[in-house]
Motif scaffolding. Structure first.
Motif, PDB file in Angstrom:
ATOM      1  N   VAL A 172      -4.165   5.640   0.862  1.00  0.00           N
ATOM      2  CA  VAL A 172      -4.580   7.055   0.869  1.00  0.00           C
ATOM      3  C   VAL A 172      -3.791   7.839   1.916  1.00  0.00           C
ATOM      4  O   VAL A 172      -3.373   8.976   1.667  1.00  0.00           O
ATOM      5  CB  VAL A 172      -6.102   7.169   1.098  1.00  0.00           C
ATOM      6  CG1 VAL A 172      -6.527   8.625   1.250  1.00  0.00           C
ATOM      7  CG2 VAL A 172      -6.859   6.518  -0.065  1.00  0.00           C
ATOM      8  N   VAL A 173      -3.547   7.231   3.074  1.00  0.00           N
ATOM      9  CA  VAL A 173      -2.727   7.882   4.114  1.00  0.00           C
ATOM     10  C   VAL A 173      -1.333   8.184   3.567  1.00  0.00           C
ATOM     11  O   VAL A 173      -0.773   9.268   3.790  1.00  0.00           O
ATOM     12  CB  VAL A 173      -2.631   6.990   5.375  1.00  0.00           C
ATOM     13  CG1 VAL A 173      -1.596   7.543   6.357  1.00  0.00           C
ATOM     14  CG2 VAL A 173      -3.991   6.883   6.051  1.00  0.00           C
ATOM     15  N   GLY A 174      -0.773   7.235   2.811  1.00  0.00           N
ATOM     16  CA  GLY A 174       0.536   7.432   2.196  1.00  0.00           C
ATOM     17  C   GLY A 174       0.538   8.557   1.176  1.00  0.00           C
ATOM     18  O   GLY A 174       1.499   9.322   1.070  1.00  0.00           O
ATOM     19  N   LEU A 175      -0.569   8.671   0.434  1.00  0.00           N
ATOM     20  CA  LEU A 175      -0.673   9.731  -0.583  1.00  0.00           C
ATOM     21  C   LEU A 175      -0.833  11.102   0.066  1.00  0.00           C
ATOM     22  O   LEU A 175      -0.177  12.073  -0.330  1.00  0.00           O
ATOM     23  CB  LEU A 175      -1.862   9.449  -1.518  1.00  0.00           C
ATOM     24  CG  LEU A 175      -1.771   8.179  -2.370  1.00  0.00           C
ATOM     25  CD1 LEU A 175      -3.059   7.980  -3.166  1.00  0.00           C
ATOM     26  CD2 LEU A 175      -0.568   8.223  -3.310  1.00  0.00           C
ATOM     27  N   VAL A 176      -1.699  11.163   1.075  1.00  0.00           N
ATOM     28  CA  VAL A 176      -1.921  12.435   1.782  1.00  0.00           C
ATOM     29  C   VAL A 176      -0.615  12.899   2.440  1.00  0.00           C
ATOM     30  O   VAL A 176      -0.324  14.099   2.508  1.00  0.00           O
ATOM     31  CB  VAL A 176      -3.054  12.289   2.825  1.00  0.00           C
ATOM     32  CG1 VAL A 176      -3.165  13.538   3.692  1.00  0.00           C
ATOM     33  CG2 VAL A 176      -4.390  12.020   2.129  1.00  0.00           C
ATOM     34  N   HIS A 196       0.792  -1.237   0.000  1.00  0.00           N
ATOM     35  CA  HIS A 196       0.000   0.000   0.000  1.00  0.00           C
ATOM     36  C   HIS A 196       0.823   1.285   0.000  1.00  0.00           C
ATOM     37  O   HIS A 196       0.306   2.348  -0.321  1.00  0.00           O
ATOM     38  CB  HIS A 196      -0.917   0.035   1.229  1.00  0.00           C
ATOM     39  CG  HIS A 196      -1.892  -1.093   1.297  1.00  0.00           C
ATOM     40  ND1 HIS A 196      -1.547  -2.354   1.744  1.00  0.00           N
ATOM     41  CD2 HIS A 196      -3.205  -1.160   0.990  1.00  0.00           C
ATOM     42  CE1 HIS A 196      -2.615  -3.138   1.704  1.00  0.00           C
ATOM     43  NE2 HIS A 196      -3.629  -2.436   1.253  1.00  0.00           N
ATOM     44  N   GLY A 197       2.097   1.195   0.404  1.00  0.00           N
ATOM     45  CA  GLY A 197       2.910   2.408   0.491  1.00  0.00           C
ATOM     46  C   GLY A 197       2.740   3.094   1.842  1.00  0.00           C
ATOM     47  O   GLY A 197       1.774   2.850   2.558  1.00  0.00           O
ATOM     48  N   GLU A 198       3.694   3.960   2.162  1.00  0.00           N
ATOM     49  CA  GLU A 198       3.709   4.638   3.461  1.00  0.00           C
ATOM     50  C   GLU A 198       4.014   6.125   3.277  1.00  0.00           C
ATOM     51  O   GLU A 198       4.682   6.517   2.319  1.00  0.00           O
ATOM     52  CB  GLU A 198       4.779   4.026   4.369  1.00  0.00           C
ATOM     53  CG  GLU A 198       4.403   2.672   4.953  1.00  0.00           C
ATOM     54  CD  GLU A 198       3.272   2.767   5.974  1.00  0.00           C
ATOM     55  OE1 GLU A 198       3.208   3.764   6.721  1.00  0.00           O
ATOM     56  OE2 GLU A 198       2.444   1.836   6.021  1.00  0.00           O
ATOM     57  N   PRO A 199       3.564   6.970   4.237  1.00  0.00           N
ATOM     58  CA  PRO A 199       3.918   8.387   4.190  1.00  0.00           C
ATOM     59  C   PRO A 199       5.366   8.599   4.633  1.00  0.00           C
ATOM     60  O   PRO A 199       5.967   7.702   5.251  1.00  0.00           O
ATOM     61  CB  PRO A 199       2.943   9.030   5.187  1.00  0.00           C
ATOM     62  CG  PRO A 199       2.612   7.939   6.142  1.00  0.00           C
ATOM     63  CD  PRO A 199       2.658   6.651   5.347  1.00  0.00           C
ATOM     64  N   PRO A 200       5.936   9.768   4.361  1.00  0.00           N
ATOM     65  CA  PRO A 200       7.338  10.043   4.724  1.00  0.00           C
ATOM     66  C   PRO A 200       7.637   9.846   6.208  1.00  0.00           C
ATOM     67  O   PRO A 200       8.737   9.421   6.572  1.00  0.00           O
ATOM     68  CB  PRO A 200       7.518  11.513   4.322  1.00  0.00           C
ATOM     69  CG  PRO A 200       6.502  11.757   3.259  1.00  0.00           C
ATOM     70  CD  PRO A 200       5.340  10.882   3.607  1.00  0.00           C
ATOM     71  N   GLU A 201       6.653  10.120   7.088  1.00  0.00           N
ATOM     72  CA  GLU A 201       6.908  10.008   8.536  1.00  0.00           C
ATOM     73  C   GLU A 201       7.313   8.592   8.946  1.00  0.00           C
ATOM     74  O   GLU A 201       8.063   8.407   9.903  1.00  0.00           O
ATOM     75  CB  GLU A 201       5.649  10.393   9.343  1.00  0.00           C
ATOM     76  CG  GLU A 201       5.058  11.739   9.017  1.00  0.00           C
ATOM     77  CD  GLU A 201       4.005  11.661   7.919  1.00  0.00           C
ATOM     78  OE1 GLU A 201       2.858  11.286   8.198  1.00  0.00           O
ATOM     79  OE2 GLU A 201       4.372  11.988   6.770  1.00  0.00           O
ATOM     80  N   PRO A 227       5.251  -0.661  -6.933  1.00  0.00           N
ATOM     81  CA  PRO A 227       5.841   0.367  -7.806  1.00  0.00           C
ATOM     82  C   PRO A 227       4.803   1.339  -8.365  1.00  0.00           C
ATOM     83  O   PRO A 227       5.093   2.524  -8.554  1.00  0.00           O
ATOM     84  CB  PRO A 227       6.489  -0.445  -8.938  1.00  0.00           C
ATOM     85  CG  PRO A 227       6.614  -1.830  -8.434  1.00  0.00           C
ATOM     86  CD  PRO A 227       5.575  -2.027  -7.380  1.00  0.00           C
ATOM     87  N   VAL A 228       3.586   0.842  -8.606  1.00  0.00           N
ATOM     88  CA  VAL A 228       2.510   1.718  -9.120  1.00  0.00           C
ATOM     89  C   VAL A 228       2.156   2.758  -8.067  1.00  0.00           C
ATOM     90  O   VAL A 228       1.961   3.945  -8.376  1.00  0.00           O
ATOM     91  CB  VAL A 228       1.266   0.873  -9.504  1.00  0.00           C
ATOM     92  CG1 VAL A 228       0.102   1.782  -9.912  1.00  0.00           C
ATOM     93  CG2 VAL A 228       1.598  -0.093 -10.638  1.00  0.00           C
ATOM     94  N   VAL A 229       2.099   2.344  -6.807  1.00  0.00           N
ATOM     95  CA  VAL A 229       1.780   3.269  -5.705  1.00  0.00           C
ATOM     96  C   VAL A 229       2.918   4.262  -5.490  1.00  0.00           C
ATOM     97  O   VAL A 229       2.683   5.463  -5.302  1.00  0.00           O
ATOM     98  CB  VAL A 229       1.481   2.489  -4.409  1.00  0.00           C
ATOM     99  CG1 VAL A 229       1.307   3.447  -3.231  1.00  0.00           C
ATOM    100  CG2 VAL A 229       0.236   1.630  -4.573  1.00  0.00           C
ATOM    101  N   LEU A 230       4.168   3.784  -5.540  1.00  0.00           N
ATOM    102  CA  LEU A 230       5.318   4.688  -5.365  1.00  0.00           C
ATOM    103  C   LEU A 230       5.356   5.766  -6.451  1.00  0.00           C
ATOM    104  O   LEU A 230       5.636   6.933  -6.176  1.00  0.00           O
ATOM    105  CB  LEU A 230       6.620   3.886  -5.381  1.00  0.00           C
ATOM    106  CG  LEU A 230       6.887   3.008  -4.153  1.00  0.00           C
ATOM    107  CD1 LEU A 230       8.169   2.213  -4.346  1.00  0.00           C
ATOM    108  CD2 LEU A 230       6.973   3.850  -2.877  1.00  0.00           C
ATOM    109  N   LYS A 231       5.038   5.358  -7.671  1.00  0.00           N
ATOM    110  CA  LYS A 231       5.006   6.318  -8.793  1.00  0.00           C
ATOM    111  C   LYS A 231       3.905   7.360  -8.561  1.00  0.00           C
ATOM    112  O   LYS A 231       4.095   8.556  -8.805  1.00  0.00           O
ATOM    113  CB  LYS A 231       4.755   5.554 -10.105  1.00  0.00           C
ATOM    114  CG  LYS A 231       4.910   6.398 -11.348  1.00  0.00           C
ATOM    115  CD  LYS A 231       4.771   5.527 -12.588  1.00  0.00           C
ATOM    116  CE  LYS A 231       4.868   6.364 -13.863  1.00  0.00           C
ATOM    117  NZ  LYS A 231       4.641   5.539 -15.074  1.00  0.00           N
ATOM    118  N   LEU A 232       2.762   6.892  -8.041  1.00  0.00           N
ATOM    119  CA  LEU A 232       1.658   7.805  -7.748  1.00  0.00           C
ATOM    120  C   LEU A 232       2.029   8.760  -6.617  1.00  0.00           C
ATOM    121  O   LEU A 232       1.714   9.953  -6.675  1.00  0.00           O
ATOM    122  CB  LEU A 232       0.405   7.001  -7.390  1.00  0.00           C
ATOM    123  CG  LEU A 232      -0.827   7.802  -6.954  1.00  0.00           C
ATOM    124  CD1 LEU A 232      -1.211   8.850  -7.996  1.00  0.00           C
ATOM    125  CD2 LEU A 232      -1.999   6.863  -6.680  1.00  0.00           C
TER     126      LEU A 232
END
Length: 292
Positions: free
Chosen positions: A137-141, A80-85, A103-108
């Motif tokens: 979504v948390v990762g994107l925000v 799912h990916g993670e936020p910078p924190e 990789p699709v999530v990281l690119k997004l």
């Protein structure tokens, strides 16, 4: 079950784990081949049956609050990916990250971060169509320092300021049709000459599944859609099947299969979400044919 041995059962060849989930589970299994336990930040996949299988091998699901207690340990980041924190906290606690972010999530994430830089410079808005609180979504925000506006449906478009420009993104597993409708609605309501930049951010594997499932649902008398109850992707794709075949049943395990669904039935199709393992769909298919 009664004798259903004459029923034809087909497992959908296009269903099952997407690349991101396959990769995350593969990395987890590789680590567990060499160690008796591995920590995973959040559910590795929204499927309790698969989670139990990996738990038996030594996978321990943790929350973000646990990171402060795991100094020097190995932690897997799921697809799912993670936020910078999260990366900052891991660095602070000397945690070795095994990053299985899709990789699709990281690119997004990169696109959202770049979009935020553009919008921040001109007083614009980043809007994400997705499920509030969902890990992706948390990762994107997180790429926008928490400033992105998340909307879950077209009715929430009212919360936007149409006097400001908008860049629009979607969680990778959302419905492409709904995303298009939201994009059109925002475009229609933006003040004159204000731009809307809508990014094509839905995963191709997910976007193509709708058409494939519609064709698959036409072929059978009954559809068994196999998915974890927490899967957003599963709920959305099950509705696609139901829109074509009203004899569609959502099940999370073979034990939930009801023999009454198959009275007078000649063919059953078994399909699932991008978080559903093939072995589980096969077990559900086998259950249909079992005598009671």
């Amino acid at each position: 079950m009664s004798n259903n041995s004459n029923i034809k059962v087909e497992i959908d060849s296009h269903s099952g784990f997407c690349f991101g989930v396959v990769n995350a589970i593969s990395q987890a299994e590789h680590e567990l081949d060499n160690d008796d336990k591995l920590y995973c930040l959040g559910q590795i996949v929204h499927n309790s049956e698969e989670e139990e299988r990996l738990k038996a091998r030594g996978l321990i699901t943790i929350s973000h609050n646990d990171l402060d207690k795991l100094e020097g340990k190995k932690v897997l980041l799921r697809a799912h990916g993670e936020p910078p924190e999260t990366y900052q906290k891991a660095l602070k606690n000397n945690i070795k990250l095994i990053d299985a972010s899709c990789p699709v999530v990281l690119k997004l994430q990169t696109k959202v971060r770049e979009g935020w830089e553009r919008m921040n410079a001109i007083g614009g808005q980043i809007v994400i169509y997705g499920k509030k609180g969902h890990a992706e979504v948390v990762g994107l925000v997180g790429q926008t320092n928490g400033n992105a506006i998340v909307i879950e449906s077209i009715s929430e478009v009212d919360s936007l300021d149409f006097s400001k420009p908008v860049e629009l993104f979607a969680q990778t597993t959302k419905s492409a049709d709904e995303y298009q409708a939201i994009s059109q609605e925002i475009s229609k309501r933006l003040h004159a000459n204000l731009p809307l930049k809508a990014h094509n951010s839905i995963c191709g594997q997910v976007a193509n599944r709708k058409k494939e499932l519609m064709e698959f649902s036409k072929k059978h008398d009954v559809i068994l859609f196999v998915s974890g109850k927490n899967s957003s992707n599963g709920k959305m794709l099950c509705e696609v099947c139901k829109s074509i075949n009203d004899r569609t049943h959502f099940v999370s395990s073979p034990q939930e299969v009801d023999e009454e669904w198959f009275l007078g039935v000649q063919s059953v199709g078994v399909c699932g979400a991008t978080s559903t393992p093939l072995w589980l769909m096969q077990q559900v298919g086998d259950r249909v044919k079992q005598p009671s």
